[in-house]
Design a protein around this motif. Structure first.
Motif, PDB file in Angstrom:
ATOM      1  N   ASN A 109       0.836  -1.203   0.000  1.00 53.52           N
ATOM      2  CA  ASN A 109       0.000   0.000   0.000  1.00 53.52           C
ATOM      3  C   ASN A 109       0.873   1.256   0.000  1.00 53.52           C
ATOM      4  OD1 ASN A 109      -2.917   0.883   0.323  1.00 53.52           O
ATOM      5  ND2 ASN A 109      -1.968   2.020   1.978  1.00 53.52           N
ATOM      6  N   THR A 110       1.952   1.208   0.748  1.00 57.79           N
ATOM      7  CA  THR A 110       2.851   2.361   0.869  1.00 57.79           C
ATOM      8  C   THR A 110       3.574   2.642  -0.444  1.00 57.79           C
ATOM      9  OG1 THR A 110       3.157   1.948   3.230  1.00 57.79           O
ATOM     10  CG2 THR A 110       4.847   3.263   2.146  1.00 57.79           C
ATOM     11  N   ILE A 111       4.035   1.576  -1.121  1.00 55.71           N
ATOM     12  CA  ILE A 111       4.813   1.833  -2.346  1.00 55.71           C
ATOM     13  C   ILE A 111       3.938   2.136  -3.568  1.00 55.71           C
ATOM     14  CG2 ILE A 111       6.758   0.440  -1.540  1.00 55.71           C
ATOM     15  CD1 ILE A 111       5.987  -1.658  -3.669  1.00 55.71           C
ATOM     16  N   THR A 112       2.645   1.828  -3.491  1.00 55.04           N
ATOM     17  CA  THR A 112       1.752   2.154  -4.627  1.00 55.04           C
ATOM     18  C   THR A 112       1.038   3.490  -4.424  1.00 55.04           C
ATOM     19  OG1 THR A 112      -0.120   0.934  -3.678  1.00 55.04           O
ATOM     20  CG2 THR A 112       1.329  -0.275  -5.195  1.00 55.04           C
ATOM     21  N   LYS A 113       1.306   4.137  -3.307  1.00 56.26           N
ATOM     22  CA  LYS A 113       0.606   5.388  -2.992  1.00 56.26           C
ATOM     23  C   LYS A 113       0.837   6.454  -4.064  1.00 56.26           C
ATOM     24  CE  LYS A 113      -0.014   8.710   0.784  1.00 56.26           C
ATOM     25  NZ  LYS A 113       0.435   9.136   2.125  1.00 56.26           N
ATOM     26  N   ASP A 114       2.075   6.551  -4.566  1.00 52.64           N
ATOM     27  CA  ASP A 114       2.370   7.575  -5.577  1.00 52.64           C
ATOM     28  C   ASP A 114       1.604   7.322  -6.871  1.00 52.64           C
ATOM     29  OD1 ASP A 114       3.933   5.303  -6.144  1.00 52.64           O
ATOM     30  OD2 ASP A 114       5.527   6.483  -7.088  1.00 52.64           O
ATOM     31  N   ILE A 115       1.404   6.047  -7.206  1.00 51.42           N
ATOM     32  CA  ILE A 115       0.671   5.689  -8.426  1.00 51.42           C
ATOM     33  C   ILE A 115      -0.795   6.086  -8.287  1.00 51.42           C
ATOM     34  CG2 ILE A 115      -0.155   3.726  -9.815  1.00 51.42           C
ATOM     35  CD1 ILE A 115       2.586   2.384  -9.167  1.00 51.42           C
ATOM     36  N   ARG A 116      -1.387   5.749  -7.139  1.00 57.69           N
ATOM     37  CA  ARG A 116      -2.797   6.091  -6.913  1.00 57.69           C
ATOM     38  C   ARG A 116      -3.004   7.605  -6.886  1.00 57.69           C
ATOM     39  NH1 ARG A 116      -3.527   4.199  -1.794  1.00 57.69           N
ATOM     40  NH2 ARG A 116      -1.452   3.307  -1.623  1.00 57.69           N
ATOM     41  N   ALA A 117      -2.058   8.320  -6.272  1.00 62.73           N
ATOM     42  CA  ALA A 117      -2.163   9.785  -6.194  1.00 62.73           C
ATOM     43  C   ALA A 117      -2.044  10.422  -7.580  1.00 62.73           C
ATOM     44  CB  ALA A 117      -1.085  10.341  -5.265  1.00 62.73           C
ATOM     45  N   ALA A 118      -1.089   9.927  -8.378  1.00 58.13           N
ATOM     46  CA  ALA A 118      -0.914  10.474  -9.733  1.00 58.13           C
ATOM     47  C   ALA A 118      -2.122  10.167 -10.610  1.00 58.13           C
ATOM     48  CB  ALA A 118       0.363   9.907 -10.364  1.00 58.13           C
ATOM     49  N   ALA A 119      -2.709   8.987 -10.428  1.00 58.81           N
ATOM     50  CA  ALA A 119      -3.898   8.612 -11.198  1.00 58.81           C
ATOM     51  C   ALA A 119      -5.060   9.543 -10.856  1.00 58.81           C
ATOM     52  CB  ALA A 119      -4.270   7.154 -10.912  1.00 58.81           C
ATOM     53  N   ALA A 120      -5.209   9.852  -9.574  1.00 60.57           N
ATOM     54  CA  ALA A 120      -6.270  10.767  -9.149  1.00 60.57           C
ATOM     55  C   ALA A 120      -6.045  12.154  -9.743  1.00 60.57           C
ATOM     56  CB  ALA A 120      -6.321  10.842  -7.622  1.00 60.57           C
ATOM     57  N   GLN A 121      -4.790  12.582  -9.734  1.00 65.68           N
ATOM     58  CA  GLN A 121      -4.445  13.892 -10.292  1.00 65.68           C
ATOM     59  C   GLN A 121      -4.764  13.949 -11.784  1.00 65.68           C
ATOM     60  OE1 GLN A 121      -3.015  16.222  -8.159  1.00 65.68           O
ATOM     61  NE2 GLN A 121      -3.101  17.793  -9.732  1.00 65.68           N
ATOM     62  N   ALA A 122      -4.600  12.804 -12.458  1.00 66.10           N
ATOM     63  CA  ALA A 122      -4.822  12.738 -13.911  1.00 66.10           C
ATOM     64  C   ALA A 122      -6.255  12.329 -14.270  1.00 66.10           C
ATOM     65  CB  ALA A 122      -3.835  11.750 -14.525  1.00 66.10           C
ATOM     66  N   ASP A 123      -7.120  12.192 -13.256  1.00 64.61           N
ATOM     67  CA  ASP A 123      -8.509  11.740 -13.479  1.00 64.61           C
ATOM     68  C   ASP A 123      -8.555  10.413 -14.221  1.00 64.61           C
ATOM     69  OD1 ASP A 123      -9.483  14.094 -12.293  1.00 64.61           O
ATOM     70  OD2 ASP A 123      -9.464  15.166 -14.205  1.00 64.61           O
ATOM     71  N   ASN A 124      -7.614   9.533 -13.862  1.00 64.88           N
ATOM     72  CA  ASN A 124      -7.493   8.260 -14.580  1.00 64.88           C
ATOM     73  C   ASN A 124      -7.857   7.090 -13.656  1.00 64.88           C
ATOM     74  OD1 ASN A 124      -6.760   5.994 -15.994  1.00 64.88           O
ATOM     75  ND2 ASN A 124      -4.855   6.861 -16.785  1.00 64.88           N
ATOM     76  N   PRO A 125      -9.088   6.553 -13.768  1.00 63.26           N
ATOM     77  CA  PRO A 125      -9.516   5.484 -12.867  1.00 63.26           C
ATOM     78  C   PRO A 125      -8.825   4.148 -13.125  1.00 63.26           C
ATOM     79  CG  PRO A 125     -11.192   5.864 -14.541  1.00 63.26           C
ATOM     80  CD  PRO A 125     -10.154   6.934 -14.718  1.00 63.26           C
ATOM     81  N   GLU A 126      -8.107   4.035 -14.235  1.00 62.05           N
ATOM     82  CA  GLU A 126      -7.459   2.761 -14.559  1.00 62.05           C
ATOM     83  C   GLU A 126      -6.324   2.412 -13.601  1.00 62.05           C
ATOM     84  OE1 GLU A 126      -8.367   0.427 -16.579  1.00 62.05           O
ATOM     85  OE2 GLU A 126     -10.068   1.567 -17.373  1.00 62.05           O
ATOM     86  N   PHE A 127      -5.850   3.399 -12.833  1.00 61.15           N
ATOM     87  CA  PHE A 127      -4.745   3.144 -11.911  1.00 61.15           C
ATOM     88  C   PHE A 127      -5.098   3.532 -10.468  1.00 61.15           C
ATOM     89  CE2 PHE A 127      -3.044   4.010 -16.146  1.00 61.15           C
ATOM     90  CZ  PHE A 127      -2.349   2.838 -16.387  1.00 61.15           C
ATOM     91  N   MET A 128      -6.403   3.725 -10.211  1.00 58.73           N
ATOM     92  CA  MET A 128      -6.878   4.010  -8.852  1.00 58.73           C
ATOM     93  C   MET A 128      -7.368   2.718  -8.205  1.00 58.73           C
ATOM     94  SD  MET A 128      -9.361   7.305  -9.355  1.00 58.73           S
ATOM     95  CE  MET A 128      -8.900   8.723 -10.329  1.00 58.73           C
ATOM     96  N   SER A 129      -7.375   2.706  -6.869  1.00 61.53           N
ATOM     97  CA  SER A 129      -8.024   1.590  -6.165  1.00 61.53           C
ATOM     98  C   SER A 129      -9.505   1.935  -6.036  1.00 61.53           C
ATOM     99  CB  SER A 129      -7.395   1.380  -4.780  1.00 61.53           C
ATOM    100  OG  SER A 129      -7.294   2.599  -4.080  1.00 61.53           O
ATOM    101  N   LEU A 130     -10.338   1.217  -6.790  1.00 59.26           N
ATOM    102  CA  LEU A 130     -11.774   1.520  -6.887  1.00 59.26           C
ATOM    103  C   LEU A 130     -12.558   0.522  -6.033  1.00 59.26           C
ATOM    104  CD1 LEU A 130     -11.800   1.923 -10.782  1.00 59.26           C
ATOM    105  CD2 LEU A 130     -11.620   3.775  -9.099  1.00 59.26           C
ATOM    106  N   TRP A 131     -12.397   0.615  -4.718  1.00 58.13           N
ATOM    107  CA  TRP A 131     -13.042  -0.365  -3.844  1.00 58.13           C
ATOM    108  C   TRP A 131     -14.559  -0.289  -3.979  1.00 58.13           C
ATOM    109  CZ3 TRP A 131      -9.026  -2.816  -3.771  1.00 58.13           C
ATOM    110  CH2 TRP A 131      -7.807  -2.408  -3.235  1.00 58.13           C
ATOM    111  N   ALA A 132     -15.181  -1.436  -4.201  1.00 53.31           N
ATOM    112  CA  ALA A 132     -16.635  -1.500  -4.382  1.00 53.31           C
ATOM    113  C   ALA A 132     -17.117  -2.926  -4.157  1.00 53.31           C
ATOM    114  CB  ALA A 132     -17.021  -1.041  -5.788  1.00 53.31           C
TER     115      ALA A 132
END
Length: 356
Positions: free
Chosen positions: A304-327
């Motif tokens: 979770n710690t090492i993927t944080k930058d990826i999830r944050a950048a995806a959110a910044q780019a409005d890109n759901p393909e690299f976000m954690s979309l818990w559902a």
């Protein structure tokens, strides 16, 4: 006659037997918690990733906006980082960072370990209800909770975990069925590496039969039918997550909400790719491509710690393909943003029609 005024209404001093799940990572804003609590249900702040100062500030803000009870959810599992395979996993993450134009990559990591401090803040600030994921409060913490008249809820995924939670002193358990979105609350992954995967229809009544404390059903519940069915199974209420992720007051990214509105019962998978711990989310490119590498994720919370930058950048780019979309698995009927108070009202009205 089944009543909507159940034991948990009295226990938690709420009007309706609905608990908004304490979803960590952003969805549970102060506004969401306040709206749910003011609507007569139990709003819950997902505090597991919140720095202590931010948590204290949020609790004070909630208290300034509602006189109703609310809860705070924290992780009960100890933080044991393991970065021994860091370079191997970083190689698998490199293509995602390239795709998102992430230039700066950390050479060393450490996951925050705030749970004890978070618990202490809850006690100091007079939080009425504390809920836990991944285990139970320690004996010392439970003693402090009892001394301060704090009610404790433990989220469980098996009957044995429910028995353990009851023995620890928990006032209620949430029986989290495999349909639920987000992290599986399985106490130990030694026996269940993918998290215990027992559906709510099986887990709830068997848990009710074994423990004496109230059982709250969770997993795939989004409407009054789910509430009514849960009460028939012997639960005294329901915990709802995914439907509140799509609420107007939720802090979830717009792209995350839209992914839920466009998903259905076949869209989600249970994965360790984002965090190192089994969690149900909408399958996207990150999950698919990371799993295709065959590389095992680091254990939680290191992954979770090492993927944080990826999830944050995806959110910044409005890109759901690299976000954690818990559902969870009951998303077909969720198609638009509505207010949290309206969600509570609609669920209760529908349940009343069914029961009566």
């Amino acid at each position: 006659m089944i009543s909507l005024k159940t034991g948990i209404c009295q226990l938690f001093e709420i009007e309706h037997p609905i608990i908004q799940a304490g979803m960590a990572g952003g969805p549970t804003t102060v506004e969401l918690v306040v709206e749910v609590s003011n609507a007569g249900a139990l709003g819950t702040l997902g505090a597991a990733y919140m720095a202590p100062d931010a948590l204290r500030k949020a609790i004070k803000e909630i208290q300034s906006k509602t006189q109703k009870p609310f809860g705070v959810n924290i992780f009960a599992a100890p933080v044991n980082d393991d970065f021994s395979r860091l370079s191997e996993v970083q190689n698998a993450l490199s293509p995602f960072r390239s795709q998102l134009d992430i230039q700066e990559i950390q050479s060393s990591y450490q996951s925050p370990d705030w749970s004890e401090e978070q618990f202490a803040i809850c006690i100091e600030e007079g939080v009425p209800i504390i809920s836990t994921a991944f285990g139970c409060l320690s004996e010392e913490q439970m003693k402090a909770a009892k001394e301060h008249q704090v009610k404790v809820i433990a989220m469980v995924t098996t009957v044995e975990e429910a028995k353990e939670a009851e023995a620890s002193g928990a006032d209620a358990v949430v029986a989290q069925g495999s349909e639920a979105g987000g992290h599986r609350s399985t106490f130990s992954l030694d026996n269940h590496p993918s998290g215990a995967q027992i559906g709510a229809m099986a887990l709830v009544p068997q848990t009710v039969d074994v423990v004496k404390i109230p059982v709250i059903a969770a997993g795939g519940i989004t409407d009054g039918r789910g509430l009514a069915a849960s009460l028939v199974l012997g639960a005294q209420g329901v915990q709802i997550g995914t439907r509140f992720v799509g609420a107007k007051e939720s802090g979830a990214h717009d792209a995350y909400k839209q992914a839920i509105f466009e998903s259905n019962e076949e869209s989600t998978v249970v994965t360790k790719s984002f965090s190192g711990r089994p969690a149900r989310g909408i399958k996207n490119r990150f999950i698919q491509e990371f799993e295709e590498t065959g590389i095992v994720p680091l254990p939680f919370p290191s992954q979770n710690t090492i993927t944080k930058d990826i999830r944050a950048a995806a959110a910044q780019a409005d890109n759901p393909e690299f976000m954690s979309l818990w559902a969870g698995q009951s998303t077909r009927g969720l198609t638009e943003e509505i207010g949290a108070a309206e969600i509570v009202k609609t669920i209760i009205e529908e349940a009343k029609r069914i029961i009566n």
